[in-house]
Write a protein that holds these residues in place. Sequence first.
Motif, mmCIF file in Angstrom:
data_model
loop_
_atom_site.group_PDB
_atom_site.id
_atom_site.type_symbol
_atom_site.label_atom_id
_atom_site.label_comp_id
_atom_site.label_asym_id
_atom_site.label_seq_id
_atom_site.Cartn_x
_atom_site.Cartn_y
_atom_site.Cartn_z
ATOM 1 N N ASN A 93 26.476 33.449 32.874
ATOM 2 C CA ASN A 93 25.292 34.271 34.368
ATOM 3 C C ASN A 93 25.369 33.674 35.795
ATOM 4 O O ASN A 93 25.080 33.847 36.279
ATOM 5 C CB ASN A 93 24.102 33.604 33.919
ATOM 6 N N ARG A 94 25.276 32.760 35.782
ATOM 7 C CA ARG A 94 26.171 31.348 37.231
ATOM 8 C C ARG A 94 27.134 31.322 37.813
ATOM 9 O O ARG A 94 27.900 30.691 37.920
ATOM 10 C CB ARG A 94 25.133 29.990 36.775
ATOM 11 N N LYS A 95 28.377 32.021 36.781
ATOM 12 C CA LYS A 95 29.760 31.969 37.208
ATOM 13 C C LYS A 95 29.986 30.686 37.481
ATOM 14 O O LYS A 95 30.623 30.529 38.748
ATOM 15 C CB LYS A 95 29.804 33.035 38.129
ATOM 16 N N ILE B 246 29.601 31.197 48.292
ATOM 17 C CA ILE B 246 28.367 31.729 47.452
ATOM 18 C C ILE B 246 28.300 33.425 47.102
ATOM 19 O O ILE B 246 27.763 33.634 46.298
ATOM 20 C CB ILE B 246 26.748 30.845 47.521
ATOM 21 N N GLU B 247 29.026 34.044 48.474
ATOM 22 C CA GLU B 247 28.742 35.073 47.939
ATOM 23 C C GLU B 247 29.621 36.033 46.842
ATOM 24 O O GLU B 247 30.592 35.284 46.039
ATOM 25 C CB GLU B 247 29.601 36.021 48.633
ATOM 26 N N GLY B 248 29.022 36.724 45.762
ATOM 27 C CA GLY B 248 29.683 37.130 44.305
ATOM 28 C C GLY B 248 29.606 35.702 43.173
ATOM 29 O O GLY B 248 30.102 36.528 42.238
ATOM 30 N N LEU B 249 28.389 35.140 43.745
ATOM 31 C CA LEU B 249 27.688 33.982 42.557
ATOM 32 C C LEU B 249 26.836 34.550 42.142
ATOM 33 O O LEU B 249 25.799 33.375 41.284
ATOM 34 C CB LEU B 249 28.183 32.833 42.892
ATOM 35 N N LEU B 250 25.774 35.498 42.466
ATOM 36 C CA LEU B 250 24.861 35.763 41.566
ATOM 37 C C LEU B 250 23.932 36.178 40.329
ATOM 38 O O LEU B 250 25.087 36.615 39.684
ATOM 39 C CB LEU B 250 24.080 37.343 42.550
#
Length: 330
Positions: free
Chosen positions: A117-119, A134-138
Amino acid sequence: MKVGVFSSKSYDREFFSARNRNLGFDLGFLDIALNKETVELARYFDAVSVCVDDLVDSSVLRALKSFDIHHVALRCSGFNNIDLKQAHKLGIGVSRVPNYSAESVAEHTLAIILALNRKLLKAGNRVLDNNFGIEGLLGFNLRNKTVGVVGTGAIGLTLVKILSGFGCKILCYDPVQSADVTALGHNYVSLQELIKESDVISLHCPLTEDSQHMLDHEAIQNMKDKVMIINTSRGGLINTQAIISGLKSKKIGYLGIDVYEMESELANNDLICEKIPLDTYQRLATFPNVLITSHQGFFTSESLVQIADTTLRNLQYYFAGKVCDETFLL
């Protein structure tokens, strides 16, 4: 009494030897799996102990019978790798470890859910490269999400309790319903309803003829878009080709597996310098939203103590001519 411990690893030797000090079994640790090619090695023992990587089919059982071996002590809860009907026919008893640190597998399941979920793997690798973006880590909040738990034995029940603390809506499916689950205020539904309504689906049931490929092409098509699927039970519960199709179509948003259909060729082996021949595994590993661990859900010190204690106790029962209703399959 001599016991052949097949598919043994260093941790088996450590924990079994420690727990056996006051019991006096002559434990012979073999690092190879028991199967029709290796069964001759069992000739010199009075009983054998096996795990998930061993294949105790009818030919192996007949060989054990000819060696005057009448008991197979499983060091696991699952028993899909042994021909129970043939064992019964030959008069060979089988015992298992039905409960060993349910918390270990349930907590590993939660770890996979949170990591996906939190990559977390992607995030950690970025920071190592000095990338603090943090882009792409949503991710998403687990609170108020619907989690479907398939199988509510000891492990499934423990996961239900853990997820209750996260404020999840929990749907359960099991042919045998648990009063503990309903006492917690959670509902049992059909497998079809669970598949249709869940944001996260986690499998915690044994592999049988009825449960083989319970998650197939049809089941996946009936799931929510971007569903998360977690399997820490048995690889054969899911159709791997169907999972790959679901990942390619983006129907499946996340996949976390601690088990794999052909895992006997992979699990607990260091293949870092070898080419892995399994195309489906290699395909799964290419997806960025897939997390694969190597059947380590059970792997805690508490769990290994329980496995050793129960297995050795089962052997004590057998050699004393007794049967433990709780752990003996035959």
